[in-house]
Scaffold this motif. Structure first.
Motif, short mmCIF file in Angstrom:
data_model
loop_
_atom_site.label_atom_id
_atom_site.label_comp_id
_atom_site.label_asym_id
_atom_site.label_seq_id
_atom_site.Cartn_x
_atom_site.Cartn_y
_atom_site.Cartn_z
N GLU A 101 -22.04 5.25 14.37
CA GLU A 101 -22.93 4.73 15.41
C GLU A 101 -23.60 5.88 16.17
O GLU A 101 -24.78 5.81 16.50
CB GLU A 101 -22.17 3.85 16.39
CG GLU A 101 -23.04 3.23 17.46
CD GLU A 101 -22.27 2.38 18.45
OE1 GLU A 101 -22.87 2.04 19.48
OE2 GLU A 101 -21.09 2.06 18.21
N ALA A 102 -22.86 6.96 16.42
CA ALA A 102 -23.43 8.12 17.12
C ALA A 102 -24.55 8.75 16.29
O ALA A 102 -25.59 9.13 16.83
CB ALA A 102 -22.33 9.14 17.41
N VAL A 103 -24.36 8.86 15.00
CA VAL A 103 -25.39 9.42 14.12
C VAL A 103 -26.60 8.49 14.09
O VAL A 103 -27.75 8.96 14.16
CB VAL A 103 -24.84 9.68 12.70
CG1 VAL A 103 -25.95 10.06 11.73
CG2 VAL A 103 -23.78 10.78 12.75
N ALA A 104 -26.38 7.20 14.01
CA ALA A 104 -27.48 6.23 14.02
C ALA A 104 -28.27 6.34 15.33
O ALA A 104 -29.51 6.30 15.33
CB ALA A 104 -26.96 4.81 13.82
N THR A 105 -27.57 6.49 16.45
CA THR A 105 -28.24 6.63 17.74
C THR A 105 -29.06 7.91 17.78
O THR A 105 -30.20 7.91 18.24
CB THR A 105 -27.20 6.63 18.89
OG1 THR A 105 -26.50 5.39 18.87
CG2 THR A 105 -27.85 6.84 20.25
N PHE A 106 -28.50 9.00 17.26
CA PHE A 106 -29.23 10.27 17.22
C PHE A 106 -30.51 10.15 16.39
O PHE A 106 -31.58 10.60 16.79
CB PHE A 106 -28.34 11.39 16.68
CG PHE A 106 -29.10 12.64 16.37
CD1 PHE A 106 -29.56 13.45 17.39
CD2 PHE A 106 -29.40 13.00 15.07
CE1 PHE A 106 -30.29 14.60 17.12
CE2 PHE A 106 -30.11 14.14 14.77
CZ PHE A 106 -30.56 14.94 15.81
N ILE A 107 -30.42 9.52 15.22
CA ILE A 107 -31.59 9.36 14.36
C ILE A 107 -32.63 8.48 15.05
O ILE A 107 -33.83 8.79 15.02
CB ILE A 107 -31.18 8.80 12.98
CG1 ILE A 107 -30.38 9.86 12.22
CG2 ILE A 107 -32.40 8.35 12.17
CD1 ILE A 107 -29.72 9.38 10.96
N LYS A 108 -32.19 7.43 15.69
CA LYS A 108 -33.11 6.55 16.42
C LYS A 108 -33.80 7.31 17.54
O LYS A 108 -35.02 7.22 17.70
CB LYS A 108 -32.34 5.35 16.99
CG LYS A 108 -33.22 4.36 17.75
CD LYS A 108 -32.46 3.11 18.15
CE LYS A 108 -31.40 3.45 19.17
NZ LYS A 108 -30.71 2.29 19.71
N GLU A 109 -33.05 8.12 18.30
CA GLU A 109 -33.65 8.92 19.37
C GLU A 109 -34.64 9.94 18.81
O GLU A 109 -35.68 10.20 19.41
CB GLU A 109 -32.57 9.63 20.19
CG GLU A 109 -31.68 8.72 21.00
CD GLU A 109 -32.44 7.95 22.06
OE1 GLU A 109 -33.35 8.51 22.68
OE2 GLU A 109 -32.11 6.76 22.27
N THR A 110 -34.32 10.50 17.66
CA THR A 110 -35.21 11.47 17.02
C THR A 110 -36.53 10.81 16.61
O THR A 110 -37.61 11.32 16.93
CB THR A 110 -34.54 12.10 15.78
OG1 THR A 110 -33.37 12.81 16.20
CG2 THR A 110 -35.47 13.06 15.07
N LEU A 111 -36.43 9.68 15.92
CA LEU A 111 -37.63 9.03 15.39
C LEU A 111 -38.44 8.31 16.47
O LEU A 111 -39.59 7.97 16.23
CB LEU A 111 -37.25 8.09 14.25
CG LEU A 111 -36.62 8.76 13.04
CD1 LEU A 111 -36.24 7.74 11.99
CD2 LEU A 111 -37.53 9.84 12.46
N ARG A 112 -37.85 8.11 17.64
CA ARG A 112 -38.56 7.48 18.76
C ARG A 112 -39.09 8.50 19.77
O ARG A 112 -39.80 8.12 20.70
CB ARG A 112 -37.63 6.53 19.51
CG ARG A 112 -37.36 5.25 18.80
CD ARG A 112 -36.54 4.36 19.70
NE ARG A 112 -36.36 3.05 19.10
CZ ARG A 112 -35.62 2.11 19.63
NH1 ARG A 112 -34.99 2.32 20.77
NH2 ARG A 112 -35.50 0.95 19.03
#
Length: 135
Positions: free
Chosen positions: A115-126
């Protein structure tokens, strides 16, 4: 994705509350795991291209991958470079349930990494600068 790197403490396991090591899947390092997840995310979004002529270059320089099993937080920070543009700092904090008993707290920590990695990727792409540089 040009590269995902972490120059310091790019480990394949996490020492948690003296309970022992928690290994990432397939004993990948943080950078390998995040790189794999980023590739899969971009492929799912149909944004991954192997053709250099029409593709952007995305470089991820991880500056922090850490957690607190006491407060129940994962931290992932990185400097993101798109093509030759200046690096953009992306930070993410992911909350997860913790426990007083060390073995349970460490299990919760390990299970929350995806979940932490998914959140990081989402923050990156947003991130507005990343979006601007990718357009």
């Amino acid at each position: 994705v040009n590269s995902v790197s972490m120059p310091v403490d790019d480990l394949n396991s996490i020492q948690c509350r003296m309970v022992g090591n928690i290994y990432l899947p397939k004993k990948m390092t943080y950078s390998q795991y995040i790189s794999d997840a980023l590739h899969k995310s971009l492929m799912t979004l149909n944004k991954l291209s192997d053709t250099p002529s029409n593709a952007h270059s995305l470089t991820v320089f991880l500056t922090r991958v850490n957690f607190s099993s006491v407060s129940g937080k994962w931290y992932i920070d990185a400097d993101i470079t798109v093509d030759q543009n200046p690096a953009v700092r992306v930070t993410s904090v992911t909350d997860f349930g913790t426990a007083y008993i060390a073995t349970i707290a460490c299990q919760n920590t390990a299970e929350a990494f995806d979940e932490a990695v998914a959140t990081f990727i989402k923050e990156t792409l947003r991130h507005p600068e990343v979006i601007k540089n990718l357009n």
